[in-house]
Design a protein around this motif. Structure first.
Motif, PDB file in Angstrom:
ATOM      1  N   ASP A 173      72.271  22.295  78.680  1.00  0.00           N
ATOM      2  CA  ASP A 173      70.865  22.160  79.043  1.00  0.00           C
ATOM      3  C   ASP A 173      70.353  20.759  78.714  1.00  0.00           C
ATOM      4  O   ASP A 173      69.541  20.199  79.461  1.00  0.00           O
ATOM      5  CB  ASP A 173      70.026  23.204  78.282  1.00  0.00           C
ATOM      6  CG  ASP A 173      70.218  24.605  78.872  1.00  0.00           C
ATOM      7  OD1 ASP A 173      70.772  24.705  79.985  1.00  0.00           O
ATOM      8  OD2 ASP A 173      69.814  25.576  78.213  1.00  0.00           O
ATOM      9  N   GLU A 174      70.820  20.194  77.604  1.00  0.00           N
ATOM     10  CA  GLU A 174      70.372  18.851  77.229  1.00  0.00           C
ATOM     11  C   GLU A 174      70.762  17.852  78.306  1.00  0.00           C
ATOM     12  O   GLU A 174      69.978  16.982  78.689  1.00  0.00           O
ATOM     13  CB  GLU A 174      70.997  18.425  75.890  1.00  0.00           C
ATOM     14  CG  GLU A 174      70.607  19.263  74.675  1.00  0.00           C
ATOM     15  CD  GLU A 174      71.168  20.687  74.716  1.00  0.00           C
ATOM     16  OE1 GLU A 174      72.335  20.873  75.113  1.00  0.00           O
ATOM     17  OE2 GLU A 174      70.414  21.621  74.371  1.00  0.00           O
ATOM     18  N   GLU A 196      68.558  18.226  81.290  1.00  0.00           N
ATOM     19  CA  GLU A 196      67.213  17.666  81.061  1.00  0.00           C
ATOM     20  C   GLU A 196      67.226  16.144  81.179  1.00  0.00           C
ATOM     21  O   GLU A 196      66.283  15.547  81.709  1.00  0.00           O
ATOM     22  CB  GLU A 196      66.690  18.107  79.682  1.00  0.00           C
ATOM     23  CG  GLU A 196      66.174  19.543  79.726  1.00  0.00           C
ATOM     24  CD  GLU A 196      66.164  20.229  78.355  1.00  0.00           C
ATOM     25  OE1 GLU A 196      66.186  19.504  77.328  1.00  0.00           O
ATOM     26  OE2 GLU A 196      66.159  21.471  78.322  1.00  0.00           O
ATOM     27  N   GLU A 208      67.319  15.374  84.855  1.00  0.00           N
ATOM     28  CA  GLU A 208      66.020  15.627  85.498  1.00  0.00           C
ATOM     29  C   GLU A 208      65.009  14.535  85.132  1.00  0.00           C
ATOM     30  O   GLU A 208      64.251  14.072  85.987  1.00  0.00           O
ATOM     31  CB  GLU A 208      65.498  17.013  85.092  1.00  0.00           C
ATOM     32  CG  GLU A 208      66.294  18.126  85.789  1.00  0.00           C
ATOM     33  CD  GLU A 208      66.023  19.523  85.269  1.00  0.00           C
ATOM     34  OE1 GLU A 208      66.391  20.486  85.936  1.00  0.00           O
ATOM     35  OE2 GLU A 208      65.442  19.645  84.152  1.00  0.00           O
ATOM     36  N   TYR A 209      65.034  14.129  83.884  1.00  0.00           N
ATOM     37  CA  TYR A 209      64.118  13.065  83.469  1.00  0.00           C
ATOM     38  C   TYR A 209      64.454  11.772  84.199  1.00  0.00           C
ATOM     39  O   TYR A 209      63.583  11.092  84.745  1.00  0.00           O
ATOM     40  CB  TYR A 209      64.198  12.872  81.947  1.00  0.00           C
ATOM     41  CG  TYR A 209      63.226  11.825  81.459  1.00  0.00           C
ATOM     42  CD1 TYR A 209      61.905  12.170  81.142  1.00  0.00           C
ATOM     43  CD2 TYR A 209      63.614  10.484  81.362  1.00  0.00           C
ATOM     44  CE1 TYR A 209      61.004  11.197  80.734  1.00  0.00           C
ATOM     45  CE2 TYR A 209      62.707   9.508  80.955  1.00  0.00           C
ATOM     46  CZ  TYR A 209      61.401   9.875  80.645  1.00  0.00           C
ATOM     47  OH  TYR A 209      60.509   8.916  80.255  1.00  0.00           O
ATOM     48  N   THR A 246      72.175  12.302  88.879  1.00  0.00           N
ATOM     49  CA  THR A 246      70.813  11.779  88.806  1.00  0.00           C
ATOM     50  C   THR A 246      70.357  11.322  90.186  1.00  0.00           C
ATOM     51  O   THR A 246      69.252  11.651  90.642  1.00  0.00           O
ATOM     52  CB  THR A 246      70.769  10.606  87.812  1.00  0.00           C
ATOM     53  OG1 THR A 246      71.186  11.088  86.525  1.00  0.00           O
ATOM     54  CG2 THR A 246      69.377  10.009  87.718  1.00  0.00           C
ATOM     55  N   ARG A 296      67.798  25.533  88.587  1.00  0.00           N
ATOM     56  CA  ARG A 296      66.591  25.178  87.830  1.00  0.00           C
ATOM     57  C   ARG A 296      65.443  24.813  88.768  1.00  0.00           C
ATOM     58  O   ARG A 296      64.274  24.977  88.427  1.00  0.00           O
ATOM     59  CB  ARG A 296      66.891  24.029  86.870  1.00  0.00           C
ATOM     60  CG  ARG A 296      67.771  24.471  85.695  1.00  0.00           C
ATOM     61  CD  ARG A 296      68.395  23.299  84.974  1.00  0.00           C
ATOM     62  NE  ARG A 296      67.451  22.462  84.272  1.00  0.00           N
ATOM     63  CZ  ARG A 296      67.235  22.484  82.952  1.00  0.00           C
ATOM     64  NH1 ARG A 296      67.905  23.331  82.195  1.00  0.00           N
ATOM     65  NH2 ARG A 296      66.363  21.676  82.390  1.00  0.00           N
TER      66      ARG A 296
END
Lengths: 512, 512
Positions: A45-46, A49, A52-53, A278, A336
């Motif tokens: 999950d990290e 994230e 996504e960021y 990304t 997600r």
């Protein structure tokens, strides 16, 4: 020739159609895979994230280019993006917000309602290879594809039990003018198969033709989704006017689009899995958001076509571990985001349907199932990095798709599956071949290939010691000889024929 | 011949050995896979609990047979089991309790300490094919295996970067007497490779010979584990005296055993996944418990060799979805039991290293990685349902094992992997081939096959349009021609030679 005969039959009117229906070969088609197994969440999950960021940073700082498309720039400006020339910078969160109106799942209708497919959620829909300019078979070797090849692939797809979808450009019919071949391709999907199919994307007007032909086939659409079409993003971060024009036509008509970065890693994206993901996510967010600016609620699929490059030869490579990692990661990102997901396929870089082709293909098919793909384009027939559609490989892969069906079912643990009566009956040192439980269950117990060789060595040798390629060649010939056209209302058929003839007559042939 | 030369060199004494060391070809060997990816838990916890409950019922109600082994029956009686003739019924919970002393992970030492392997936990160790009476290669076709074939497979294994283990009976050297071939096989593993290996299990005395030869090779064992050997259970639910005798020898000497039901589903187990898993678990619980009765703490591996049967021809089938489901389920059961797990491999039923062989193999290799296998026997070289060890397929599979290594690494998300500098540098419409991030990372970015063809079509055609089998044949020939024996202390070598000669002289040849 089969087509000619069918036309005559069609023109014979309703009685002939009914007679044809009575004598038609029953074509077995599996239901869409309903994945009753957990997702394999390969990335943490990290990591997701971070991706996504960073994707939002890409959209905000670097932005995307909408090329030669002033109307798109206006739409983005109105939606709150920062538009500078053709560059569209999208404030953090805006693209994701716009994506929220896209459905997480939708039905693509087929003309035969039994063949309609649900795309999204836990479903997996399988569609054949798309795009090769060449074909290969045992008799003719490698050669430019023709419309006859195209029709034969559509027939094979129609007869493939584990294939749910007829696909789109199963090969490029290079003997037909570039500006007219979409008409013949759609005509083939509509008449030679009753499975769902894809529309043309090579010019907006061809997308409009596709919609018009569907209006004929389905007797009006009324917003029903009857096509899923492939909109490639010109990675990195570029949306060209042709593809976006087709997207605009389809989204307006509530037709589904796969919005798919087309990436050879190391060339069109960074040489790292997380860097590539990304960029993929940034591109998909921008593309899906744009589709929702055209029509909120239009069905779209998050695509990820990713291959890596062989840094020695510069060739794209397939079935590699990095491709699998990206396939897994993009699947997690799609879930997600709440979007249907397209990836994987019968990918390989081999020149022949040999062991290399099969290793690489199986690697990709397995990654596709485990990563939670909802729509698998190229699920059979791909060869030589996508330059070639192979007849033998088509039936080899189509057979292996049965493995995905059985795996996707998951494992039953009901009383019959527990088989305690059998274990009690047989006991130490016995065998299960004759016991009651085996008798009741053996027919359905194990998935069985319809192609691969399970014979004793001696039998196999007596029968000519054929390899998989030879067995596949025989299966191709048999399926094509047994093929029968699915029944179609002769009036509809006549109208489709007329539409194609009229559109062809209206333009001069173009060959580029 | 290479061996003869090496012997002469060995007898030259320490100086010659040192010279050999200086000129030796550097053999690259990957570290054991450290699975940095999550487990794919295909079966639900409820299903696993049902299987565990039912397995205990099998042990309690039906029991297992320990055949022609009065000492084993005595041990079971003393441990609290209900012994009736040769039938051992084990009260619910007792077997699982006895399994608790088995280590969850252990180190198998190699004579080259760099090649020692940890088995268990998140590790995956890869070992070659085991057991085929036939070999096949491009030149010689299919034929009975000889000790020369055996030695060539050991050499190939030694030179295979992704193979951590030299294996055991890589093929049956049928030109050597049955009661003596174990000596030549062990001698080959000990002298032609420095990777860890397996001991003989075909008679207890041959297990004792294996231990004695290891005492020589390692200069005394002192309870160090230096062999992992394959103890098959005679499914259903039967433990024969030969295999148990070998187990007793090994466990006493703290040598590792794979305790492995050998199951053709539908014949030796029920025709259902959950029924088969129930029997597998019952058999493993009984076998592992028995190993701990011999010596608490002896290292053991839970094995599951499972194939299904083709109900049309009666032939065993491989790379099937049911085999994958069982592989996954057994992995989950092994983790719950806290034991290292052995399953999967380069399984296939094909007669040739063709597409069938590769599809089925890749299906099984992927299932092996995702299911959490710790020790993968048969990881390369398996052909024709295990009847044949194929030279070409050995190097084909061994190359594909590199895919498992890269996938197992998982995905890095550090700053370099995020590649934001690259995305910023390239921007919309650019390409990544020349950017700084690509230059820094391209060499290690993508796993690269050392066998498969990535060349442009025209080059491939000019070079003879070779398929994977032909490329593999060339690789086999090149590796064998480049092979150099790893350095071994000449005194040790002499002692091993003498042991083999003495043991061979002590018995008449037996050929059954």
């Amino acid at each position: 020739m089969a087509e000619e005969k069918a036309r005559r039959r069609g023109r014979g009117g309703g009685g002939a159609a009914r007679r044809a229906e009575r004598t038609a070969l029953r074509i077995d088609c599996a239901k869409v895979i309903d994945r009753n197994i957990p997702d394999m969440n390969m990335l943490s999950d990290e990591t997701l994230e971070i991706i996504e960021y960073n994707a939002e940073t890409v959209l905000e700082e670097i932005g995307v280019a909408f090329v030669e498309n002033p109307a798109a720039l206006e739409r983005w400006k109105a939606a709150g993006a920062d538009v500078d020339g053709e560059r569209v910078r999208i404030p953090r969160g805006l693209a994701r917000k716009l994506c929220e109106t896209a459905p997480s799942s939708f039905v693509q209708h087929a003309r035969n309602p039994e063949r309609s497919v649900e795309i999204g959620g836990r479903k997996l829909v399988l569609a054949p290879v798309y795009g090769p300019p060449f074909v290969r078979d045992l008799q003719g070797g490698r050669r430019y594809a023709t419309i006859e090849d195209f029709r034969n692939f559509v027939k094979l797809g129609y007869m493939s039990k584990w294939l749910h979808h007829s696909g789109g450009t199963v090969c490029e019919p290079t003997d037909i003018a570039v500006n007219k071949r979409h008409l013949d391709m759609l005509h083939a999907h509509m008449t030679l198969s009753d499975k769902p199919f894809m529309g043309s994307v090579t010019e907006p007007v061809r997308a409009s033709d596709s919609v018009a032909m569907c209006e004929i086939l389905f007797g009006g659409l009324n917003d029903r989704t009857v096509m899923t079409s492939l909109i490639n993003i010109n990675s990195p971060l570029t949306f060209d006017a042709t593809m976006m024009g087709a997207l605009e036509v389809y989204a307006t008509a509530n037709q589904a689009c796969i919005i798919s970065p087309f990436i050879v890693g190391g060339a069109m994206a960074p040489v790292s899995v997380v860097g590539t993901l990304t960029q993929v996510l940034a591109e998909v967010l921008a593309g899906v958001a744009y589709s929702q600016l055209i029509r909120a609620g239009a069905p779209v699929i998050m695509g990820a076509f990713v291959t890596s490059i062989d840094m020695n030869s510069g060739a794209p490579t397939f079935g590699t571990p990095e491709a699998a990692q990206i396939t897994h990661g993009a699947g997690q990102l799609a879930r997600r985001l709440g979007l249907p997901y397209r990836s994987a396929g019968s990918f390989n870089g081999s020149k022949l349907p040999d062991a290399q082709a099969a290793y690489e293909t199986a690697n990709s098919l397995n990654a596709g199932l485990y990563s939670g793909v909802n729509f698998m384009l190229h699920a059979c027939g791909w060869l030589e990095g996508g330059l070639v559609a192979s007849f033998e490989k088509f039936v080899m892969d189509a057979d292996q798709l049965g493995v995905l069906h059985r795996l996707g079912e998951g494992v039953s643990a009901d009383a019959e599956a527990q088989a305690m009566d059998a274990i009690r009956e047989v006991g130490p040192g016995g065998h299960y071949l004759g016991c009651g439980h085996t008798q009741r269950n053996f027919k359905e117990a194990f998935w069985r290939s319809e192609l691969l060789d399970y014979k004793p060595y001696e039998t196999w040798e007596e029968e000519g010691a054929r390899d998989t390629m030879a067995l596949a060649g025989e299966r191709v010939a048999r399926l094509l000889s047994e093929y029968q056209e699915p029944v179609l209302d002769p009036a509809v058929r006549e109208e489709l024929d007329a539409f194609v003839a009229q559109r062809k007559a209206a333009e001069a042939d173009a060959f580029v």
